[in-house]
Motif scaffolding. Structure first.
Motif, PDB file in Angstrom:
ATOM      1  N   GLN A 108      -3.634   8.020   0.979  1.00  0.00           N
ATOM      2  CA  GLN A 108      -4.107   6.705   0.548  1.00  0.00           C
ATOM      3  C   GLN A 108      -3.169   5.628   1.096  1.00  0.00           C
ATOM      4  O   GLN A 108      -2.319   5.090   0.373  1.00  0.00           O
ATOM      5  CB  GLN A 108      -4.171   6.643  -0.980  1.00  0.00           C
ATOM      6  N   HIS A 111      -2.939   2.264  -0.871  1.00  0.00           N
ATOM      7  CA  HIS A 111      -2.638   2.261  -2.304  1.00  0.00           C
ATOM      8  C   HIS A 111      -1.387   3.043  -2.688  1.00  0.00           C
ATOM      9  O   HIS A 111      -0.868   2.854  -3.801  1.00  0.00           O
ATOM     10  CB  HIS A 111      -3.838   2.804  -3.089  1.00  0.00           C
ATOM     11  N   GLY A 167       0.998  -0.653  -4.129  1.00  0.00           N
ATOM     12  CA  GLY A 167       0.645  -0.284  -2.767  1.00  0.00           C
ATOM     13  C   GLY A 167       0.626  -1.443  -1.800  1.00  0.00           C
ATOM     14  O   GLY A 167       0.706  -2.616  -2.179  1.00  0.00           O
TER      15      GLY A 167
END
Length: 383
Positions: A108, A111, A167
């Motif tokens: 990810q 994030h 993030g």
């Protein structure tokens, strides 16, 4: 003839042996040939993954554990350590916020965050240490260190006064930084960041464009994250007065040094030199006759900020200027380049053409045999 004094200070052989196990195998080989030799084992690391284990081995302390979250916010536990004198804490970013911890899930890049490492740092501050070494390597995120700051009590707010999400994506909407809840000791301790790259925070050589793809950045993700980090740098400069966008080394670990330099006054140090200082290598080298270091692959990276490079530099600066010998799984660096970097000789443990699996399975005994051969040469020369 005086007893031979040998310092054994290798890195780990990734996928095979820890630095401590490598040092033990080499020491055994030395003592097979020279049982009266004085051997000092100081397992090393370059400031990335494995640094915590190397320091635990040298310091002889047990790791401490904190309940925290991984890079994508899932509950986990992570280790950290305090030096025997209680003054220095070691926090390894890969423990809580590293790629290995999220290997079972899709990456990810927008994030993932370092908030879990912030929890480790908070525990260190609560323990009353005077210095925190943050070992940067294996990061799964590109958040400019914002997660660590959040874990320490800082709040990143958008234009409406709401806290932005963790993030790199959240950095694009940061309008202000609220430090009123920052841990009361956060700015009292010395922060030292172990880095092994000189990349700046932003730009073509920055954290997002160079290292983002390793963390799952695809398509326009890297470009977006670079813009988010650029905006984060602007906010940091406005709030703290520190211009960090182009500072060498701020691109390490997804930009972690940028946030910690601006807010906490952190300083970056080449990882291998930081670890060497922490384990007492300079003092050990002052009376050494020979130094044996090593790593899995001895190549051009090895003489550019890795363990062998740091050891060679410190040996050249020591009073006795002991020769440095490298033992490795494979030796890819030409001899002339090794000599130019201060390495007297480099040897592979491979006896000839051999399958990688076999080499890994027999790393310890082959290291022992190679160390014995090196010691035989040295003792013959002394006679």
């Amino acid at each position: 003839m005086e007893h031979l004094r040998i310092v054994v200070c290798p890195d780990s052989f990734k996928g095979s042996l820890s630095a401590s196990e490598v040092a033990s195998a080499v020491a055994d080989g030395v003592l097979d040939v020279a049982p009266d030799a004085v051997v000092t084992c100081l397992p090393m690391a370059d400031g990335g993954e494995g640094t915590l284990d190397a320091l635990l081995a040298v310091w002889g302390v047990e790791p401490l554990t904190v309940s925290t979250v991984d890079a994508i916010g899932r509950p986990t536990s992570a280790r950290w350590a305090v030096s025997p004198d209680g003054r220095t804490a070691v926090v390894e970013l890969a423990e809580a916020s590293g790629l290995p911890g999220v290997a079972d899930a899709p990456l990810q890049p927008l994030h993932a965050s370092t908030r879990g490492t912030g929890d480790l740092a908070r525990a260190a501050l609560d323990a009353g240490v005077a210095e925190i070494l943050v070992c940067l390597g294996g990061s799964a995120s590109t958040d400019g260190g914002s997660g660590i700051l959040t874990g320490l009590g800082a709040r990143l707010l958008d234009a409406d006064g709401n806290q932005v999400p963790d993030g790199g994506e959240g950095l694009a909407s940061v309008a202000s930084l609220d430090l009123s809840g920052l841990h009361p000791r956060a700015r009292e301790v010395r922060w030292r960041l172990a880095v092994d790259v000189t990349n700046p925070l932003v730009g073509e050589l920055g954290a997002a464009r160079v290292f983002g793809p390793q963390k799952g950045a695809r398509g326009g993700d890297a470009e977006f994250l670079d813009g988010a980090l650029r905006h984060w740098a602007e906010v940091l400069e406005r709030e703290t007065g520190a211009a960090v966008g182009q500072v060498p080394g701020t691109g390490a670990a997804g930009g972690v040094p940028a946030g910690l330099i601006a807010v906490l006054g952190a300083e970056t140090t080449p990882g291998a030199l930081l670890v060497a200082e922490a384990v007492g290598l300079p003092a050990a080298l002052a009376s050494a006759d020979l130094v044996i270091t090593g790593e899995g692959s001895f190549d051009s990276q090895s003489v550019n900020g890795k363990v062998a490079d740091g050891v060679a530099r410190l040996a050249a600066a020591s009073p006795t200027r002991p020769p440095v010998v490298v033992v490795a799984g494979q030796v890819l660096l030409p001899e002339a380049q090794a000599r130019a970097a201060g390495i007297a000789a480099a040897f592979s443990i491979a006896p000839g053409p051999v399958e990688l699996d076999d080499l890994i399975a027999r790393t310890a005994p082959r290291l022992r045999d190679l160390a014995a051969a090196v010691t035989s040469l040295v003792t013959a020369g002394r006679r």
